[in-house]
Design a protein around this motif. Structure first.
Motif, PDB file in Angstrom:
ATOM      1  N   TYR A 142       8.104  -1.297   6.191  1.00  0.00           N
ATOM      2  CA  TYR A 142       6.387  -1.949   5.573  1.00  0.00           C
ATOM      3  C   TYR A 142       6.870  -3.209   5.012  1.00  0.00           C
ATOM      4  O   TYR A 142       6.558  -4.624   4.270  1.00  0.00           O
ATOM      5  N   ILE A 143       7.766  -2.789   3.566  1.00  0.00           N
ATOM      6  CA  ILE A 143       8.906  -3.456   2.153  1.00  0.00           C
ATOM      7  C   ILE A 143       8.736  -5.216   3.139  1.00  0.00           C
ATOM      8  O   ILE A 143       8.797  -5.727   2.712  1.00  0.00           O
ATOM      9  N   ILE A 144       9.897  -4.910   3.808  1.00  0.00           N
ATOM     10  CA  ILE A 144      10.672  -5.782   4.584  1.00  0.00           C
ATOM     11  C   ILE A 144       9.935  -6.385   5.282  1.00  0.00           C
ATOM     12  O   ILE A 144       9.521  -7.774   5.063  1.00  0.00           O
ATOM     13  N   ASP A 145       9.024  -5.790   6.050  1.00  0.00           N
ATOM     14  CA  ASP A 145       7.901  -7.319   6.760  1.00  0.00           C
ATOM     15  C   ASP A 145       6.875  -7.492   5.956  1.00  0.00           C
ATOM     16  O   ASP A 145       6.689  -8.762   6.305  1.00  0.00           O
ATOM     17  N   ALA A 146       6.255  -7.019   4.548  1.00  0.00           N
ATOM     18  CA  ALA A 146       5.396  -7.226   4.331  1.00  0.00           C
ATOM     19  C   ALA A 146       5.719  -8.196   3.305  1.00  0.00           C
ATOM     20  O   ALA A 146       5.203  -7.992   2.147  1.00  0.00           O
ATOM     21  N   TYR A 147       7.173  -8.282   2.896  1.00  0.00           N
ATOM     22  CA  TYR A 147       7.740  -8.728   1.412  1.00  0.00           C
ATOM     23  C   TYR A 147       6.691  -9.805   1.303  1.00  0.00           C
ATOM     24  O   TYR A 147       6.147 -10.060  -0.280  1.00  0.00           O
ATOM     25  N   ASP A 148       6.757 -10.848   1.760  1.00  0.00           N
ATOM     26  CA  ASP A 148       5.741 -12.133   1.404  1.00  0.00           C
ATOM     27  C   ASP A 148       4.129 -11.964   1.454  1.00  0.00           C
ATOM     28  O   ASP A 148       3.872 -13.225   0.750  1.00  0.00           O
ATOM     29  N   LYS A 149       4.009 -11.016   1.683  1.00  0.00           N
ATOM     30  CA  LYS A 149       2.569 -10.847   1.867  1.00  0.00           C
ATOM     31  C   LYS A 149       2.197  -9.812   0.807  1.00  0.00           C
ATOM     32  O   LYS A 149       1.235  -8.871   1.354  1.00  0.00           O
ATOM     33  N   LEU A 150       2.338  -9.248   0.234  1.00  0.00           N
ATOM     34  CA  LEU A 150       2.104  -7.322  -0.027  1.00  0.00           C
ATOM     35  C   LEU A 150       0.703  -7.793  -1.679  1.00  0.00           C
ATOM     36  O   LEU A 150       0.796  -8.722  -1.706  1.00  0.00           O
ATOM     37  N   PRO A 151      -0.488  -6.786  -1.403  1.00  0.00           N
ATOM     38  CA  PRO A 151      -1.064  -6.288  -1.687  1.00  0.00           C
ATOM     39  C   PRO A 151      -1.042  -6.576  -3.568  1.00  0.00           C
ATOM     40  O   PRO A 151       0.545  -5.713  -3.705  1.00  0.00           O
ATOM     41  N   ASP A 152      -1.671  -5.987  -3.932  1.00  0.00           N
ATOM     42  CA  ASP A 152      -1.228  -5.702  -5.882  1.00  0.00           C
ATOM     43  C   ASP A 152      -0.577  -4.487  -5.847  1.00  0.00           C
ATOM     44  O   ASP A 152       0.142  -4.376  -6.905  1.00  0.00           O
ATOM     45  N   VAL A 153      -1.068  -3.957  -5.011  1.00  0.00           N
ATOM     46  CA  VAL A 153      -1.097  -2.152  -5.514  1.00  0.00           C
ATOM     47  C   VAL A 153      -0.769  -1.015  -3.924  1.00  0.00           C
ATOM     48  O   VAL A 153      -1.644  -1.528  -3.018  1.00  0.00           O
ATOM     49  N   THR A 154       0.513  -0.714  -3.687  1.00  0.00           N
ATOM     50  CA  THR A 154       0.870  -0.401  -1.558  1.00  0.00           C
ATOM     51  C   THR A 154       0.948   1.083  -2.351  1.00  0.00           C
ATOM     52  O   THR A 154       1.752   1.949  -3.195  1.00  0.00           O
ATOM     53  N   VAL A 155       0.039   2.132  -1.931  1.00  0.00           N
ATOM     54  CA  VAL A 155       0.286   3.994  -1.751  1.00  0.00           C
ATOM     55  C   VAL A 155       1.713   4.328  -0.256  1.00  0.00           C
ATOM     56  O   VAL A 155       1.055   3.468   0.367  1.00  0.00           O
ATOM     57  N   PHE A 156       1.665   4.486  -0.666  1.00  0.00           N
ATOM     58  CA  PHE A 156       3.673   5.417   0.254  1.00  0.00           C
ATOM     59  C   PHE A 156       2.744   6.719   0.118  1.00  0.00           C
ATOM     60  O   PHE A 156       2.814   7.620  -0.553  1.00  0.00           O
ATOM     61  N   MET A 157       1.966   6.926   1.707  1.00  0.00           N
ATOM     62  CA  MET A 157       2.168   8.767   2.029  1.00  0.00           C
ATOM     63  C   MET A 157       1.984   9.320   3.267  1.00  0.00           C
ATOM     64  O   MET A 157       2.457   8.210   4.162  1.00  0.00           O
ATOM     65  N   HIS A 158       2.431  10.425   3.191  1.00  0.00           N
ATOM     66  CA  HIS A 158       2.385  11.071   4.670  1.00  0.00           C
ATOM     67  C   HIS A 158       0.958  11.322   5.402  1.00  0.00           C
ATOM     68  O   HIS A 158      -0.219  10.911   4.738  1.00  0.00           O
ATOM     69  N   SER A 159       0.868  11.412   6.338  1.00  0.00           N
ATOM     70  CA  SER A 159      -0.527  11.066   6.918  1.00  0.00           C
ATOM     71  C   SER A 159      -1.497  12.212   7.366  1.00  0.00           C
ATOM     72  O   SER A 159      -2.471  12.627   7.456  1.00  0.00           O
ATOM     73  N   SER A 160      -0.960  13.883   6.710  1.00  0.00           N
ATOM     74  CA  SER A 160      -2.035  14.906   6.363  1.00  0.00           C
ATOM     75  C   SER A 160      -2.640  15.062   5.341  1.00  0.00           C
ATOM     76  O   SER A 160      -2.505  14.510   4.129  1.00  0.00           O
ATOM     77  N   ARG A 161      -4.293  14.865   5.695  1.00  0.00           N
ATOM     78  CA  ARG A 161      -4.648  15.416   4.454  1.00  0.00           C
ATOM     79  C   ARG A 161      -4.257  16.109   3.640  1.00  0.00           C
ATOM     80  O   ARG A 161      -4.281  15.937   2.347  1.00  0.00           O
ATOM     81  N   TYR A 162      -4.395  17.368   4.356  1.00  0.00           N
ATOM     82  CA  TYR A 162      -3.800  18.942   3.291  1.00  0.00           C
ATOM     83  C   TYR A 162      -2.075  18.580   3.489  1.00  0.00           C
ATOM     84  O   TYR A 162      -1.886  19.161   4.529  1.00  0.00           O
ATOM     85  N   GLN A 163      -1.781  18.980   2.350  1.00  0.00           N
ATOM     86  CA  GLN A 163      -0.787  19.462   3.037  1.00  0.00           C
ATOM     87  C   GLN A 163       0.313  19.606   1.197  1.00  0.00           C
ATOM     88  O   GLN A 163      -0.744  19.373   0.001  1.00  0.00           O
ATOM     89  N   TRP A 164       1.037  21.359   1.287  1.00  0.00           N
ATOM     90  CA  TRP A 164       1.193  21.620   0.528  1.00  0.00           C
ATOM     91  C   TRP A 164       2.014  20.653  -1.045  1.00  0.00           C
ATOM     92  O   TRP A 164       1.555  21.449  -1.877  1.00  0.00           O
ATOM     93  N   HIS A 165       2.691  19.398  -0.887  1.00  0.00           N
ATOM     94  CA  HIS A 165       3.051  19.057  -2.069  1.00  0.00           C
ATOM     95  C   HIS A 165       1.844  17.857  -2.140  1.00  0.00           C
ATOM     96  O   HIS A 165       2.351  17.090  -3.165  1.00  0.00           O
TER      97      HIS A 165
ATOM     98  N   ALA B 225       2.695   5.588  -5.583  1.00  0.00           N
ATOM     99  CA  ALA B 225       2.064   3.636  -5.610  1.00  0.00           C
ATOM    100  C   ALA B 225       3.540   3.099  -6.508  1.00  0.00           C
ATOM    101  O   ALA B 225       3.759   3.154  -7.749  1.00  0.00           O
ATOM    102  N   VAL B 226       3.227   1.994  -6.144  1.00  0.00           N
ATOM    103  CA  VAL B 226       4.081   1.013  -6.342  1.00  0.00           C
ATOM    104  C   VAL B 226       3.217  -0.326  -6.636  1.00  0.00           C
ATOM    105  O   VAL B 226       2.353  -1.048  -5.370  1.00  0.00           O
ATOM    106  N   THR B 227       3.555  -1.081  -7.307  1.00  0.00           N
ATOM    107  CA  THR B 227       2.458  -3.130  -7.717  1.00  0.00           C
ATOM    108  C   THR B 227       3.460  -3.818  -6.942  1.00  0.00           C
ATOM    109  O   THR B 227       5.742  -3.686  -7.037  1.00  0.00           O
ATOM    110  N   ARG B 228       3.342  -5.247  -6.379  1.00  0.00           N
ATOM    111  CA  ARG B 228       3.939  -5.590  -6.185  1.00  0.00           C
ATOM    112  C   ARG B 228       5.258  -7.028  -6.851  1.00  0.00           C
ATOM    113  O   ARG B 228       6.209  -6.938  -6.217  1.00  0.00           O
ATOM    114  N   ASP B 229       4.824  -6.839  -7.518  1.00  0.00           N
ATOM    115  CA  ASP B 229       5.558  -7.151  -8.575  1.00  0.00           C
ATOM    116  C   ASP B 229       6.833  -6.657  -8.950  1.00  0.00           C
ATOM    117  O   ASP B 229       8.602  -7.246  -8.596  1.00  0.00           O
ATOM    118  N   LYS B 230       6.687  -4.612  -8.956  1.00  0.00           N
ATOM    119  CA  LYS B 230       7.478  -4.146  -9.080  1.00  0.00           C
ATOM    120  C   LYS B 230       8.237  -4.532  -7.697  1.00  0.00           C
ATOM    121  O   LYS B 230       9.744  -4.594  -7.924  1.00  0.00           O
TER     122      LYS B 230
END
Length: 309
Positions: free
Chosen positions: A80-103, A189-194
Motif C-alpha cells: 500500500y505504501i509503495i503504490d500510494a506513496y504520491d497520494k497518501l491521505p493525512d492519516v492511514t490506519v493499518f489493521m487486520h481484517s477481523s472486528r474481534y481479535q484478541w490483540h 496509525a501513521v501520517t502521510r508526512d511521517k
C-alpha cells in the motif's frame, strides 16, 4: 466485576491531547490485510468517512492485492505504501481484517471503538501511534538482542535470533540495538508526512527483503512487526505510559491505572489465542451473554469523561 473505575477526571489537554478531537477535514484511509473469505463488512458499517483499502492476499484478481502472499500483514502494508506513496491521505490506519481479535486493546477485543475514538489530531502531532497501549505483549523488552546463544524453537526466540541480521539488511549502516520493545501486534496509525520522511526506495527495500528472505512467514512478519515503530522514527524501545496512551490516542482519560503498563482490565489477558465461535455474545465458557451483560463488561473495564458525565 473486573475492576473499579476511578471517578477522578483527567483533562485531555493536561497530558497533550489537542482540543477539537474530531475535525472533519482530515483525510483518512483504513488499510486492511485480509483473505478472500474474510468478512470486513463491519468496517463500512461502523466507520463511515474512511477510505477503505481492502487488500486480499490470496486473490490475484482482487482490486488490491500483493505480489506474493508472504510476510503476513507486512506485505500488505508495504505494498500500500509503495503504490500510494504520491497520494497518501493525512492519516492511514493499518489493521487486520477481523472486528474481534484478541490483540485489539478493548475489553471485548472489539476493533470498532478503537477506530471510532481515535484522536486524529494527536496522531498527526506524533506521526505514528500504536493502536495498543497495554504492554502485554511486547513491552518493555520483547527482543533481547544482547542475549544470544540460548537456542529455543519457539517463534519468539527464533525472531530474536534472526532479528540482528534482518535489522542490518533492513537498516543498513545503523547499529543493531541491544533491546527492541513495542506493544504487539502490527496495528497502528501513521501520517502521510511521517511515511514521506523515508524515500520510497526504503519501502521497496523492505518489501524486497520480505520477498527474498528464506525465513518462514511468521518469523519475517514478526521481524517487521517489531520494526514498524523504528521505521516511523520512534526509539527501539517504544512503550508509552499506558494511562497517557489511552488518553492521548483514544480520549479515554478517566482510567484507573495501577502502573505504567496497564489500566485495570481495559485489556483482559485472554485464556486462548482464538476467540470462541460467536464471540462476544458467546463467552470463554461457551455460555451466551446478552447485550446487558456485554455493556456491563465494557462499563466496569473502562471509563471516560463523557461516560462519567
Amino acid at each position: 466485576m473486573l475492576w473499579r473505575a476511578s471517578f477522578r477526571s483527567v483533562s485531555p489537554a493536561a497530558i497533550g491531547v489537542p482540543q477539537n478531537p474530531r475535525p472533519t477535514s482530515i483525510s483518512k484511509a483504513f488499510v486492511v490485510a485480509s483473505r478472500a473469505k474474510d468478512d470486513i463488512s463491519w468496517v463500512r458499517k461502523h466507520l463511515s468517512g474512511w477510505d477503505v483499502k481492502r487488500f486480499i492476499v490470496d486473490s490475484s484478481f482482487a482490486q488490491y492485492t500483493v505480489p506474493e502472499n508472504k510476510g503476513r500483514e507486512a506485505m500488505v502494508y508495504l505494498t500500500y505504501i509503495i503504490d500510494a506513496y504520491d497520494k497518501l491521505p493525512d492519516v492511514t490506519v493499518f489493521m487486520h481484517s477481523s472486528r474481534y481479535q484478541w490483540h485489539n486493546d478493548d475489553p471485548l477485543y472489539d476493533g470498532v471503538p478503537l477506530l471510532q475514538n481515535l484522536q486524529l489530531p494527536y496522531i498527526i502531532s506524533q506521526g505514528y501511534a500504536n493502536l495498543r497501549c497495554v504492554w502485554t505483549l511486547g513491552c518493555p523488552s520483547e527482543l533481547k538482542l544482547d542475549q544470544q546463544g540460548n537456542s529455543d524453537p519457539e517463534a519468539e526466540q527464533s525472531t530474536q535470533s534472526t532479528y540482528p541480521q534482518a535489522f542490518r539488511e533492513l537498516f543498513p549502516g545503523e547499529q543493531v540495538p541491544d533491546v527492541v520493545g513495542v506493544a504487539c501486534c502490527a496495528q497502528f496509525a501513521v501520517t502521510r508526512d511521517k511515511i514521506l520522511e523515508r524515500p520510497i526506495e526504503d519501502y521497496k527495500r523492505y518489501r524486497q527483503w520480505l520477498l527474498d528472505t528464506p525465513l518462514d512467514d511468521d518469523i519475517s512478519g514478526r521481524i517487521l512487526e517489531y520494526s514498524w515503530h523504528i521505521i516511523f522514527g520512534k526509539p527501539h524501545v517504544y512503550c508509552p505510559n499506558a494511562k497517557q496512551c489511552y488518553c492521548n490516542t483514544f480520549g479515554l482519560c478517566n482510567l484507573d491505572c495501577d502502573g505504567e503498563d496497564k489500566c485495570g482490565e481495559r485489556w483482559p489477558f485472554p485464556p486462548y489465542s482464538t476467540l470462541p465461535q460467536g464471540w462476544p455474545t458467546v463467552g470463554w465458557d461457551g455460555k451466551s451473554r446478552d447485550q446487558g451483560v456485554l455493556a456491563n463488561l465494557r462499563q466496569v473495564a473502562m471509563s471516560s469523561e463523557n461516560q462519567s458525565a
